[in-house]
Design a protein around this motif. Structure first.
Motif, PDB file in Angstrom:
ATOM      1  N   ARG A  67       0.827  -1.211   0.000  1.00  0.00           N
ATOM      2  CA  ARG A  67       0.000   0.000   0.000  1.00  0.00           C
ATOM      3  C   ARG A  67       0.862   1.261   0.000  1.00  0.00           C
ATOM      4  O   ARG A  67       0.558   2.224  -0.712  1.00  0.00           O
ATOM      5  CB  ARG A  67      -0.922  -0.019   1.210  1.00  0.00           C
ATOM      6  N   THR A  68       1.927   1.276   0.787  1.00  0.00           N
ATOM      7  CA  THR A  68       2.797   2.459   0.797  1.00  0.00           C
ATOM      8  C   THR A  68       3.469   2.646  -0.562  1.00  0.00           C
ATOM      9  O   THR A  68       3.621   3.778  -1.034  1.00  0.00           O
ATOM     10  CB  THR A  68       3.865   2.367   1.901  1.00  0.00           C
TER      11      THR A  68
ATOM     12  N   LYS B 277       0.921   4.084  -3.019  1.00  0.00           N
ATOM     13  CA  LYS B 277       0.684   5.518  -2.806  1.00  0.00           C
ATOM     14  C   LYS B 277       1.818   6.349  -3.395  1.00  0.00           C
ATOM     15  O   LYS B 277       1.578   7.370  -4.059  1.00  0.00           O
ATOM     16  CB  LYS B 277       0.534   5.798  -1.310  1.00  0.00           C
TER      17      LYS B 277
ATOM     18  N   GLU C  93       2.160   7.454   4.408  1.00  0.00           N
ATOM     19  CA  GLU C  93       1.522   8.050   3.239  1.00  0.00           C
ATOM     20  C   GLU C  93       1.456   9.570   3.355  1.00  0.00           C
ATOM     21  O   GLU C  93       1.683  10.292   2.376  1.00  0.00           O
ATOM     22  CB  GLU C  93       0.128   7.470   3.062  1.00  0.00           C
ATOM     23  N   ALA C  94       1.163  10.045   4.544  1.00  0.00           N
ATOM     24  CA  ALA C  94       1.040  11.493   4.743  1.00  0.00           C
ATOM     25  C   ALA C  94       2.372  12.209   4.556  1.00  0.00           C
ATOM     26  O   ALA C  94       2.402  13.406   4.217  1.00  0.00           O
ATOM     27  CB  ALA C  94       0.484  11.772   6.137  1.00  0.00           C
TER      28      ALA C  94
ATOM     29  N   PRO D  97       2.561   1.718  10.425  1.00  0.00           N
ATOM     30  CA  PRO D  97       1.626   2.852  10.436  1.00  0.00           C
ATOM     31  C   PRO D  97       1.500   3.469   9.043  1.00  0.00           C
ATOM     32  O   PRO D  97       2.088   4.522   8.741  1.00  0.00           O
ATOM     33  CB  PRO D  97       2.266   3.816  11.438  1.00  0.00           C
ATOM     34  N   VAL D  98       0.738   2.810   8.209  1.00  0.00           N
ATOM     35  CA  VAL D  98       0.663   3.175   6.794  1.00  0.00           C
ATOM     36  C   VAL D  98       0.238   4.626   6.602  1.00  0.00           C
ATOM     37  O   VAL D  98       0.813   5.360   5.788  1.00  0.00           O
ATOM     38  CB  VAL D  98      -0.309   2.225   6.059  1.00  0.00           C
ATOM     39  N   GLU D  99      -0.790   5.051   7.336  1.00  0.00           N
ATOM     40  CA  GLU D  99      -1.316   6.400   7.143  1.00  0.00           C
ATOM     41  C   GLU D  99      -0.257   7.466   7.411  1.00  0.00           C
ATOM     42  O   GLU D  99      -0.173   8.477   6.698  1.00  0.00           O
ATOM     43  CB  GLU D  99      -2.537   6.635   8.038  1.00  0.00           C
ATOM     44  N   LYS D 100       0.567   7.263   8.442  1.00  0.00           N
ATOM     45  CA  LYS D 100       1.621   8.226   8.753  1.00  0.00           C
ATOM     46  C   LYS D 100       2.642   8.313   7.616  1.00  0.00           C
ATOM     47  O   LYS D 100       3.103   9.406   7.255  1.00  0.00           O
ATOM     48  CB  LYS D 100       2.325   7.848  10.055  1.00  0.00           C
TER      49      LYS D 100
END
Length: 405
Positions: free
Chosen positions: A94-95, A98, A128-129, A123-126
């Motif tokens: 996923r990373t 993105k 990606e951000a 912590p994928v969301e971190k």
């Protein structure tokens, strides 16, 4: 304490290879812990990876993609994404997806790398951000910042660089690495990235990296633990404007091979010098073996011995511990009457016992040094091997006892 390791040397930019650093705050807010590297289109990429059966999700994914067209390398610290099963593989993918979306490339052109705590969800969301900021930061001059960005328990960043000329054209080889604990590589190092602007066929590049790793990263040990995340990558951008190196011969290949080996050796030894809690940098040289493997067996028996490593920390010339390690290394039909052992320039044991000329004061003087050599002459043949290691201090125990806090 880093033994003999100072500020980073000059790290020459490699045309066609850019690095960008950003903060995802994986372990603590504000920490620069995401590094994106961009390879020029047409670059060739080689990799060596850990042989640990519990290899991390990013290792599995990177091994599958390294032979294809590679455009980006994505590294995060603070989380190893190892021991995470199928969810970990999905998180790594996923990373990469993105980053590929943001960069406008196929997701298979992105290789992931992670280092940090094992067994925790990524912590994928971190991550990606943080990617837009890392992409915006891309620059050929960001080697030093990237060397800091990939650190975990390292106390100092690690980098090396070489330049040489061929037919009036300058060629650059620059690399960075990280690692200070869980170091007994079985392929390369914790994480290492080396780039050159030479143009090299992928098969030649892979063999070049494997040979360099075996002479450098595969000859270091701090604690005898092979990580789940070990990777070392070699990228050739081809931007120097010289003909492609298609075979392992000729003056251009020879010069490139030496430069890659020099950079690899400097990076590998920097890892040992920055070993967790290390106060001594120790060279274990084994000569006169019947085979290279028995030299390695003897060398690692000495380098991994807790008794020897604690004696090194205490500056105690307890030479009996070295003899015991040599004797249990598993060398078949080892004739101890032919073995000589040296601490630095001092012969401490000869023909199976204490050397007649040896005194405790001589041994203590060598052991008090920050850089110590242990040389073992087996008297069995012509093979030699050298391993670099550290002592074992109170600080090593403290660092690893508190690692997750």
């Amino acid at each position: 304490m880093a033994v003999g390791l100072g500020p980073l040397p000059t790290l020459h930019p490699v045309p066609g290879f850019e690095l960008g650093i950003a903060s995802a705050g994986i372990k603590r807010p504000g920490r620069k812990d995401v590094v994106v590297m961009r390879c020029a289109e047409g670059s060739t990429v080689a990799g060596v990876f850990t042989l640990n059966a519990f290899c991390a999700a990013p290792v599995i994914l990177a091994k599958k993609r390294v032979l294809g067209p590679v455009r980006y390398l994505l590294t995060n610290t603070g989380n190893a994404n190892a021991g995470t099963g199928e969810p970990g593989l999905a998180a790594a993918a996923r990373t990469c997806a993105k980053l590929a979306e943001l960069a406008g490339v196929d997701e298979t052109a992105v290789l992931p790398f992670s280092t940090g705590v094992i067994g925790e969800p990524l912590p994928v969301e971190k991550i990606e951000a943080a990617l837009p900021a890392a992409l915006a930061d891309l620059s050929e001059g960001n080697w030093a910042a990237a060397a800091t960005g990939i650190m975990t328990t390292d106390t100092l960043p690690k980098g090396a660089s070489r330049q040489f000329e061929h037919d009036g054209v300058a060629i650059t080889v620059t690399g960075i690495s990280k690692g200070a604990g869980m170091i007994k590589p079985n392929m390369a190092t914790m994480l290492g990235y080396i780039a050159t602007d030479a143009k090299v066929a992928q098969g030649v590049l892979q063999d070049l990296l494997r040979d360099a790793a075996n002479k450098s990263f595969n000859r270091i040990t701090i604690d005898g633990d092979t990580s789940t995340n070990d990777c070392c990558m070699l990228i050739a951008t081809g931007k120097a404007g010289l003909p492609e190196i298609t075979q392992a011969s000729g003056p251009l290949f020879a010069a490139l091979k030496q430069a890659v080996l020099d950079v690899s050796m400097e990076l590998a030894q920097a890892i040992v010098r920055d070993g967790e809690g290390a106060t001594k940098f120790v060279t274990v040289q084994v000569n006169g073996g019947a085979t290279h493997q028995e030299c390695l067996d003897v060398g690692y028996a000495v380098a991994h011995s807790p008794l020897i490593k604690t004696a090194l920390f205490a500056s105690d010339p307890n030479w009996g511990r070295i003899l015991a390690a040599v004797g249990r290394a598993g060398v078949p039909k080892l004739d101890v009457s032919k073995i000589d052992v040296y601490l630095g320039e001092v012969c401490i044991a000869s023909r199976g016992g204490r050397a007649a000329s040896y005194t405790e004061d001589q041994g203590a003087a060598v052991m008090a040094r920050e850089e110590i050599g242990i040389r073992i002459e087996l008297g069995r043949g012509t093979c030699s091997e050298t391993i670099w290691t550290t002592d074992l201090s109170h600080e090593y125990v403290k660092i690893n006892a508190e690692y997750r806090t």
